[in-house]
Write an enzyme that holds these catalytic residues in place. Structure first.
Site: not given
Ligand code: XBP
Ligand code: MG
Length: 262
Positions: A19, A62-63, A92-93, A28, A21
């Site tokens: 994974d 997901g953002g 999001h962009r 985060e 993040d």
């Molecule tokens: C972490 C998430 C992501 C990020 C933001 O996912 O939930 O949504 O917070 O990224 P992971 P985006 O731990 O599975 O990597 O805004 O690009 O979705």
């Molecule tokens: Mg994670």
């Protein structure tokens, strides 16, 4: 003569699936969260996600999904409009552009032991892969900024963002990665930091090493194969539980192979 029953041998460890993040780096609070707020300000939305609120919103992976969930909670009427998904996409962009600038500025560090384990695995010929809900551009930027320009090529496969229709905790992203790698779940180990990530990996049949970060410490990690403070380094060993037993040390490849055989 009666034959002794064949005991099922586990196949050798072939790949590590990470994974991003919270697992590779703590992205985060000071990364994604700040980038969302900058995008909200630019669009004059009057929204602000403080650190505590963001911790709650992380339940939604997901953002884009997180923004829509929040919008529905504060203003369900406008969030139900037909063009809502366009605003979410624009937020999001912009957020992604801010996040990429933050990562490229070099302010993010990998968690302790991550770079060491990736390099060890590469040297030993194991495959590396990513299974994340964030976008591929964010993953590549993080890898380049922390490990060097060639680092994205270390990974045989990057399962990211919208390459599957359902995000974690659904197992779709791990199943997608396994298919791309051409491997069975028991030839791989997953590394996660959250309950949603753990459910996703376990749902695809992968044994999972969980290294919680400060946002996920209180999550329920039932079903994890190991839950550890981190991966550790020679000067900083970690503690936790592996297969139900107390363990402390540094997570290295020899250790992972030993655990994977057990
Ligand atoms: C972490 C998430 C992501 C990020 C933001 O996912 O939930 O949504 O917070 O990224 P992971 P985006 O731990 O599975 O990597 O805004 O690009 O979705
Ligand atoms: Mg994670």
């Amino acid at each position: 003569m009666a034959r002794a029953p064949l005991s099922r041998q586990r196949p050798p460890l072939r790949a590590l699936v990470f994974d991003v993040d919270g697992t590779l780096a703590q992205t985060e609070r000071d990364g994604h969260r700040v980038a969302f707020n900058l995008a909200f300000d630019e669009l004059g939305l009057g929204w602000h996600w403080d650190s505590r609120l963001y911790g709650e919103l992380l339940e939604v992976t997901g953002g884009k999904e997180r923004v829509l969930h929040y919008w529905r909670s504060v203003d369900p009427q406008t969030a139900a409009r037909a063009d809502a998904s366009q605003l979410v996409a624009e937020v999001h962009r912009r957020k992604t552009a801010h996040y990429l600038r933050h990562v490229e500025s070099g302010q993010l560090r990998l968690r302790c032991g991550v770079a060491r384990l990736l390099r060890q695995a590469r040297r030993a010929g194991l495959l590396l892969a990513i299974a994340t809900t964030t976008s591929e551009a964010n993953v590549h930027a993080l890898l380049r900024a922390t490990l060097g320009a060639s680092a994205p090529a270390w990974f045989a496969c990057v399962g990211a963002g919208d390459c599957v229709p359902r995000k974690k905790p659904d197992p779709a992203i791990y199943l997608w990665v396994l298919q791309r790698l051409g491997l069975a779940a028991d030839e791989c180990l997953a590394f996660e930091d959250s309950a949603a990530g753990l459910r996703s990996a376990c749902g695809a049949g992968l044994r999972t090493v969980v290294t919680p970060d400060d946002y996920t410490l209180q999550h329920d990690f039932e079903g994890a194969w190991a839950v550890l403070d981190g991966l550790g380094e020679a000067h900083a060993s970690v503690r936790g539980r592996v297969a139900g037993r107390e363990w402390s040390g540094v997570v290295g490849l020899r250790q992972l192979r030993e655990w994977a055989r057990a």
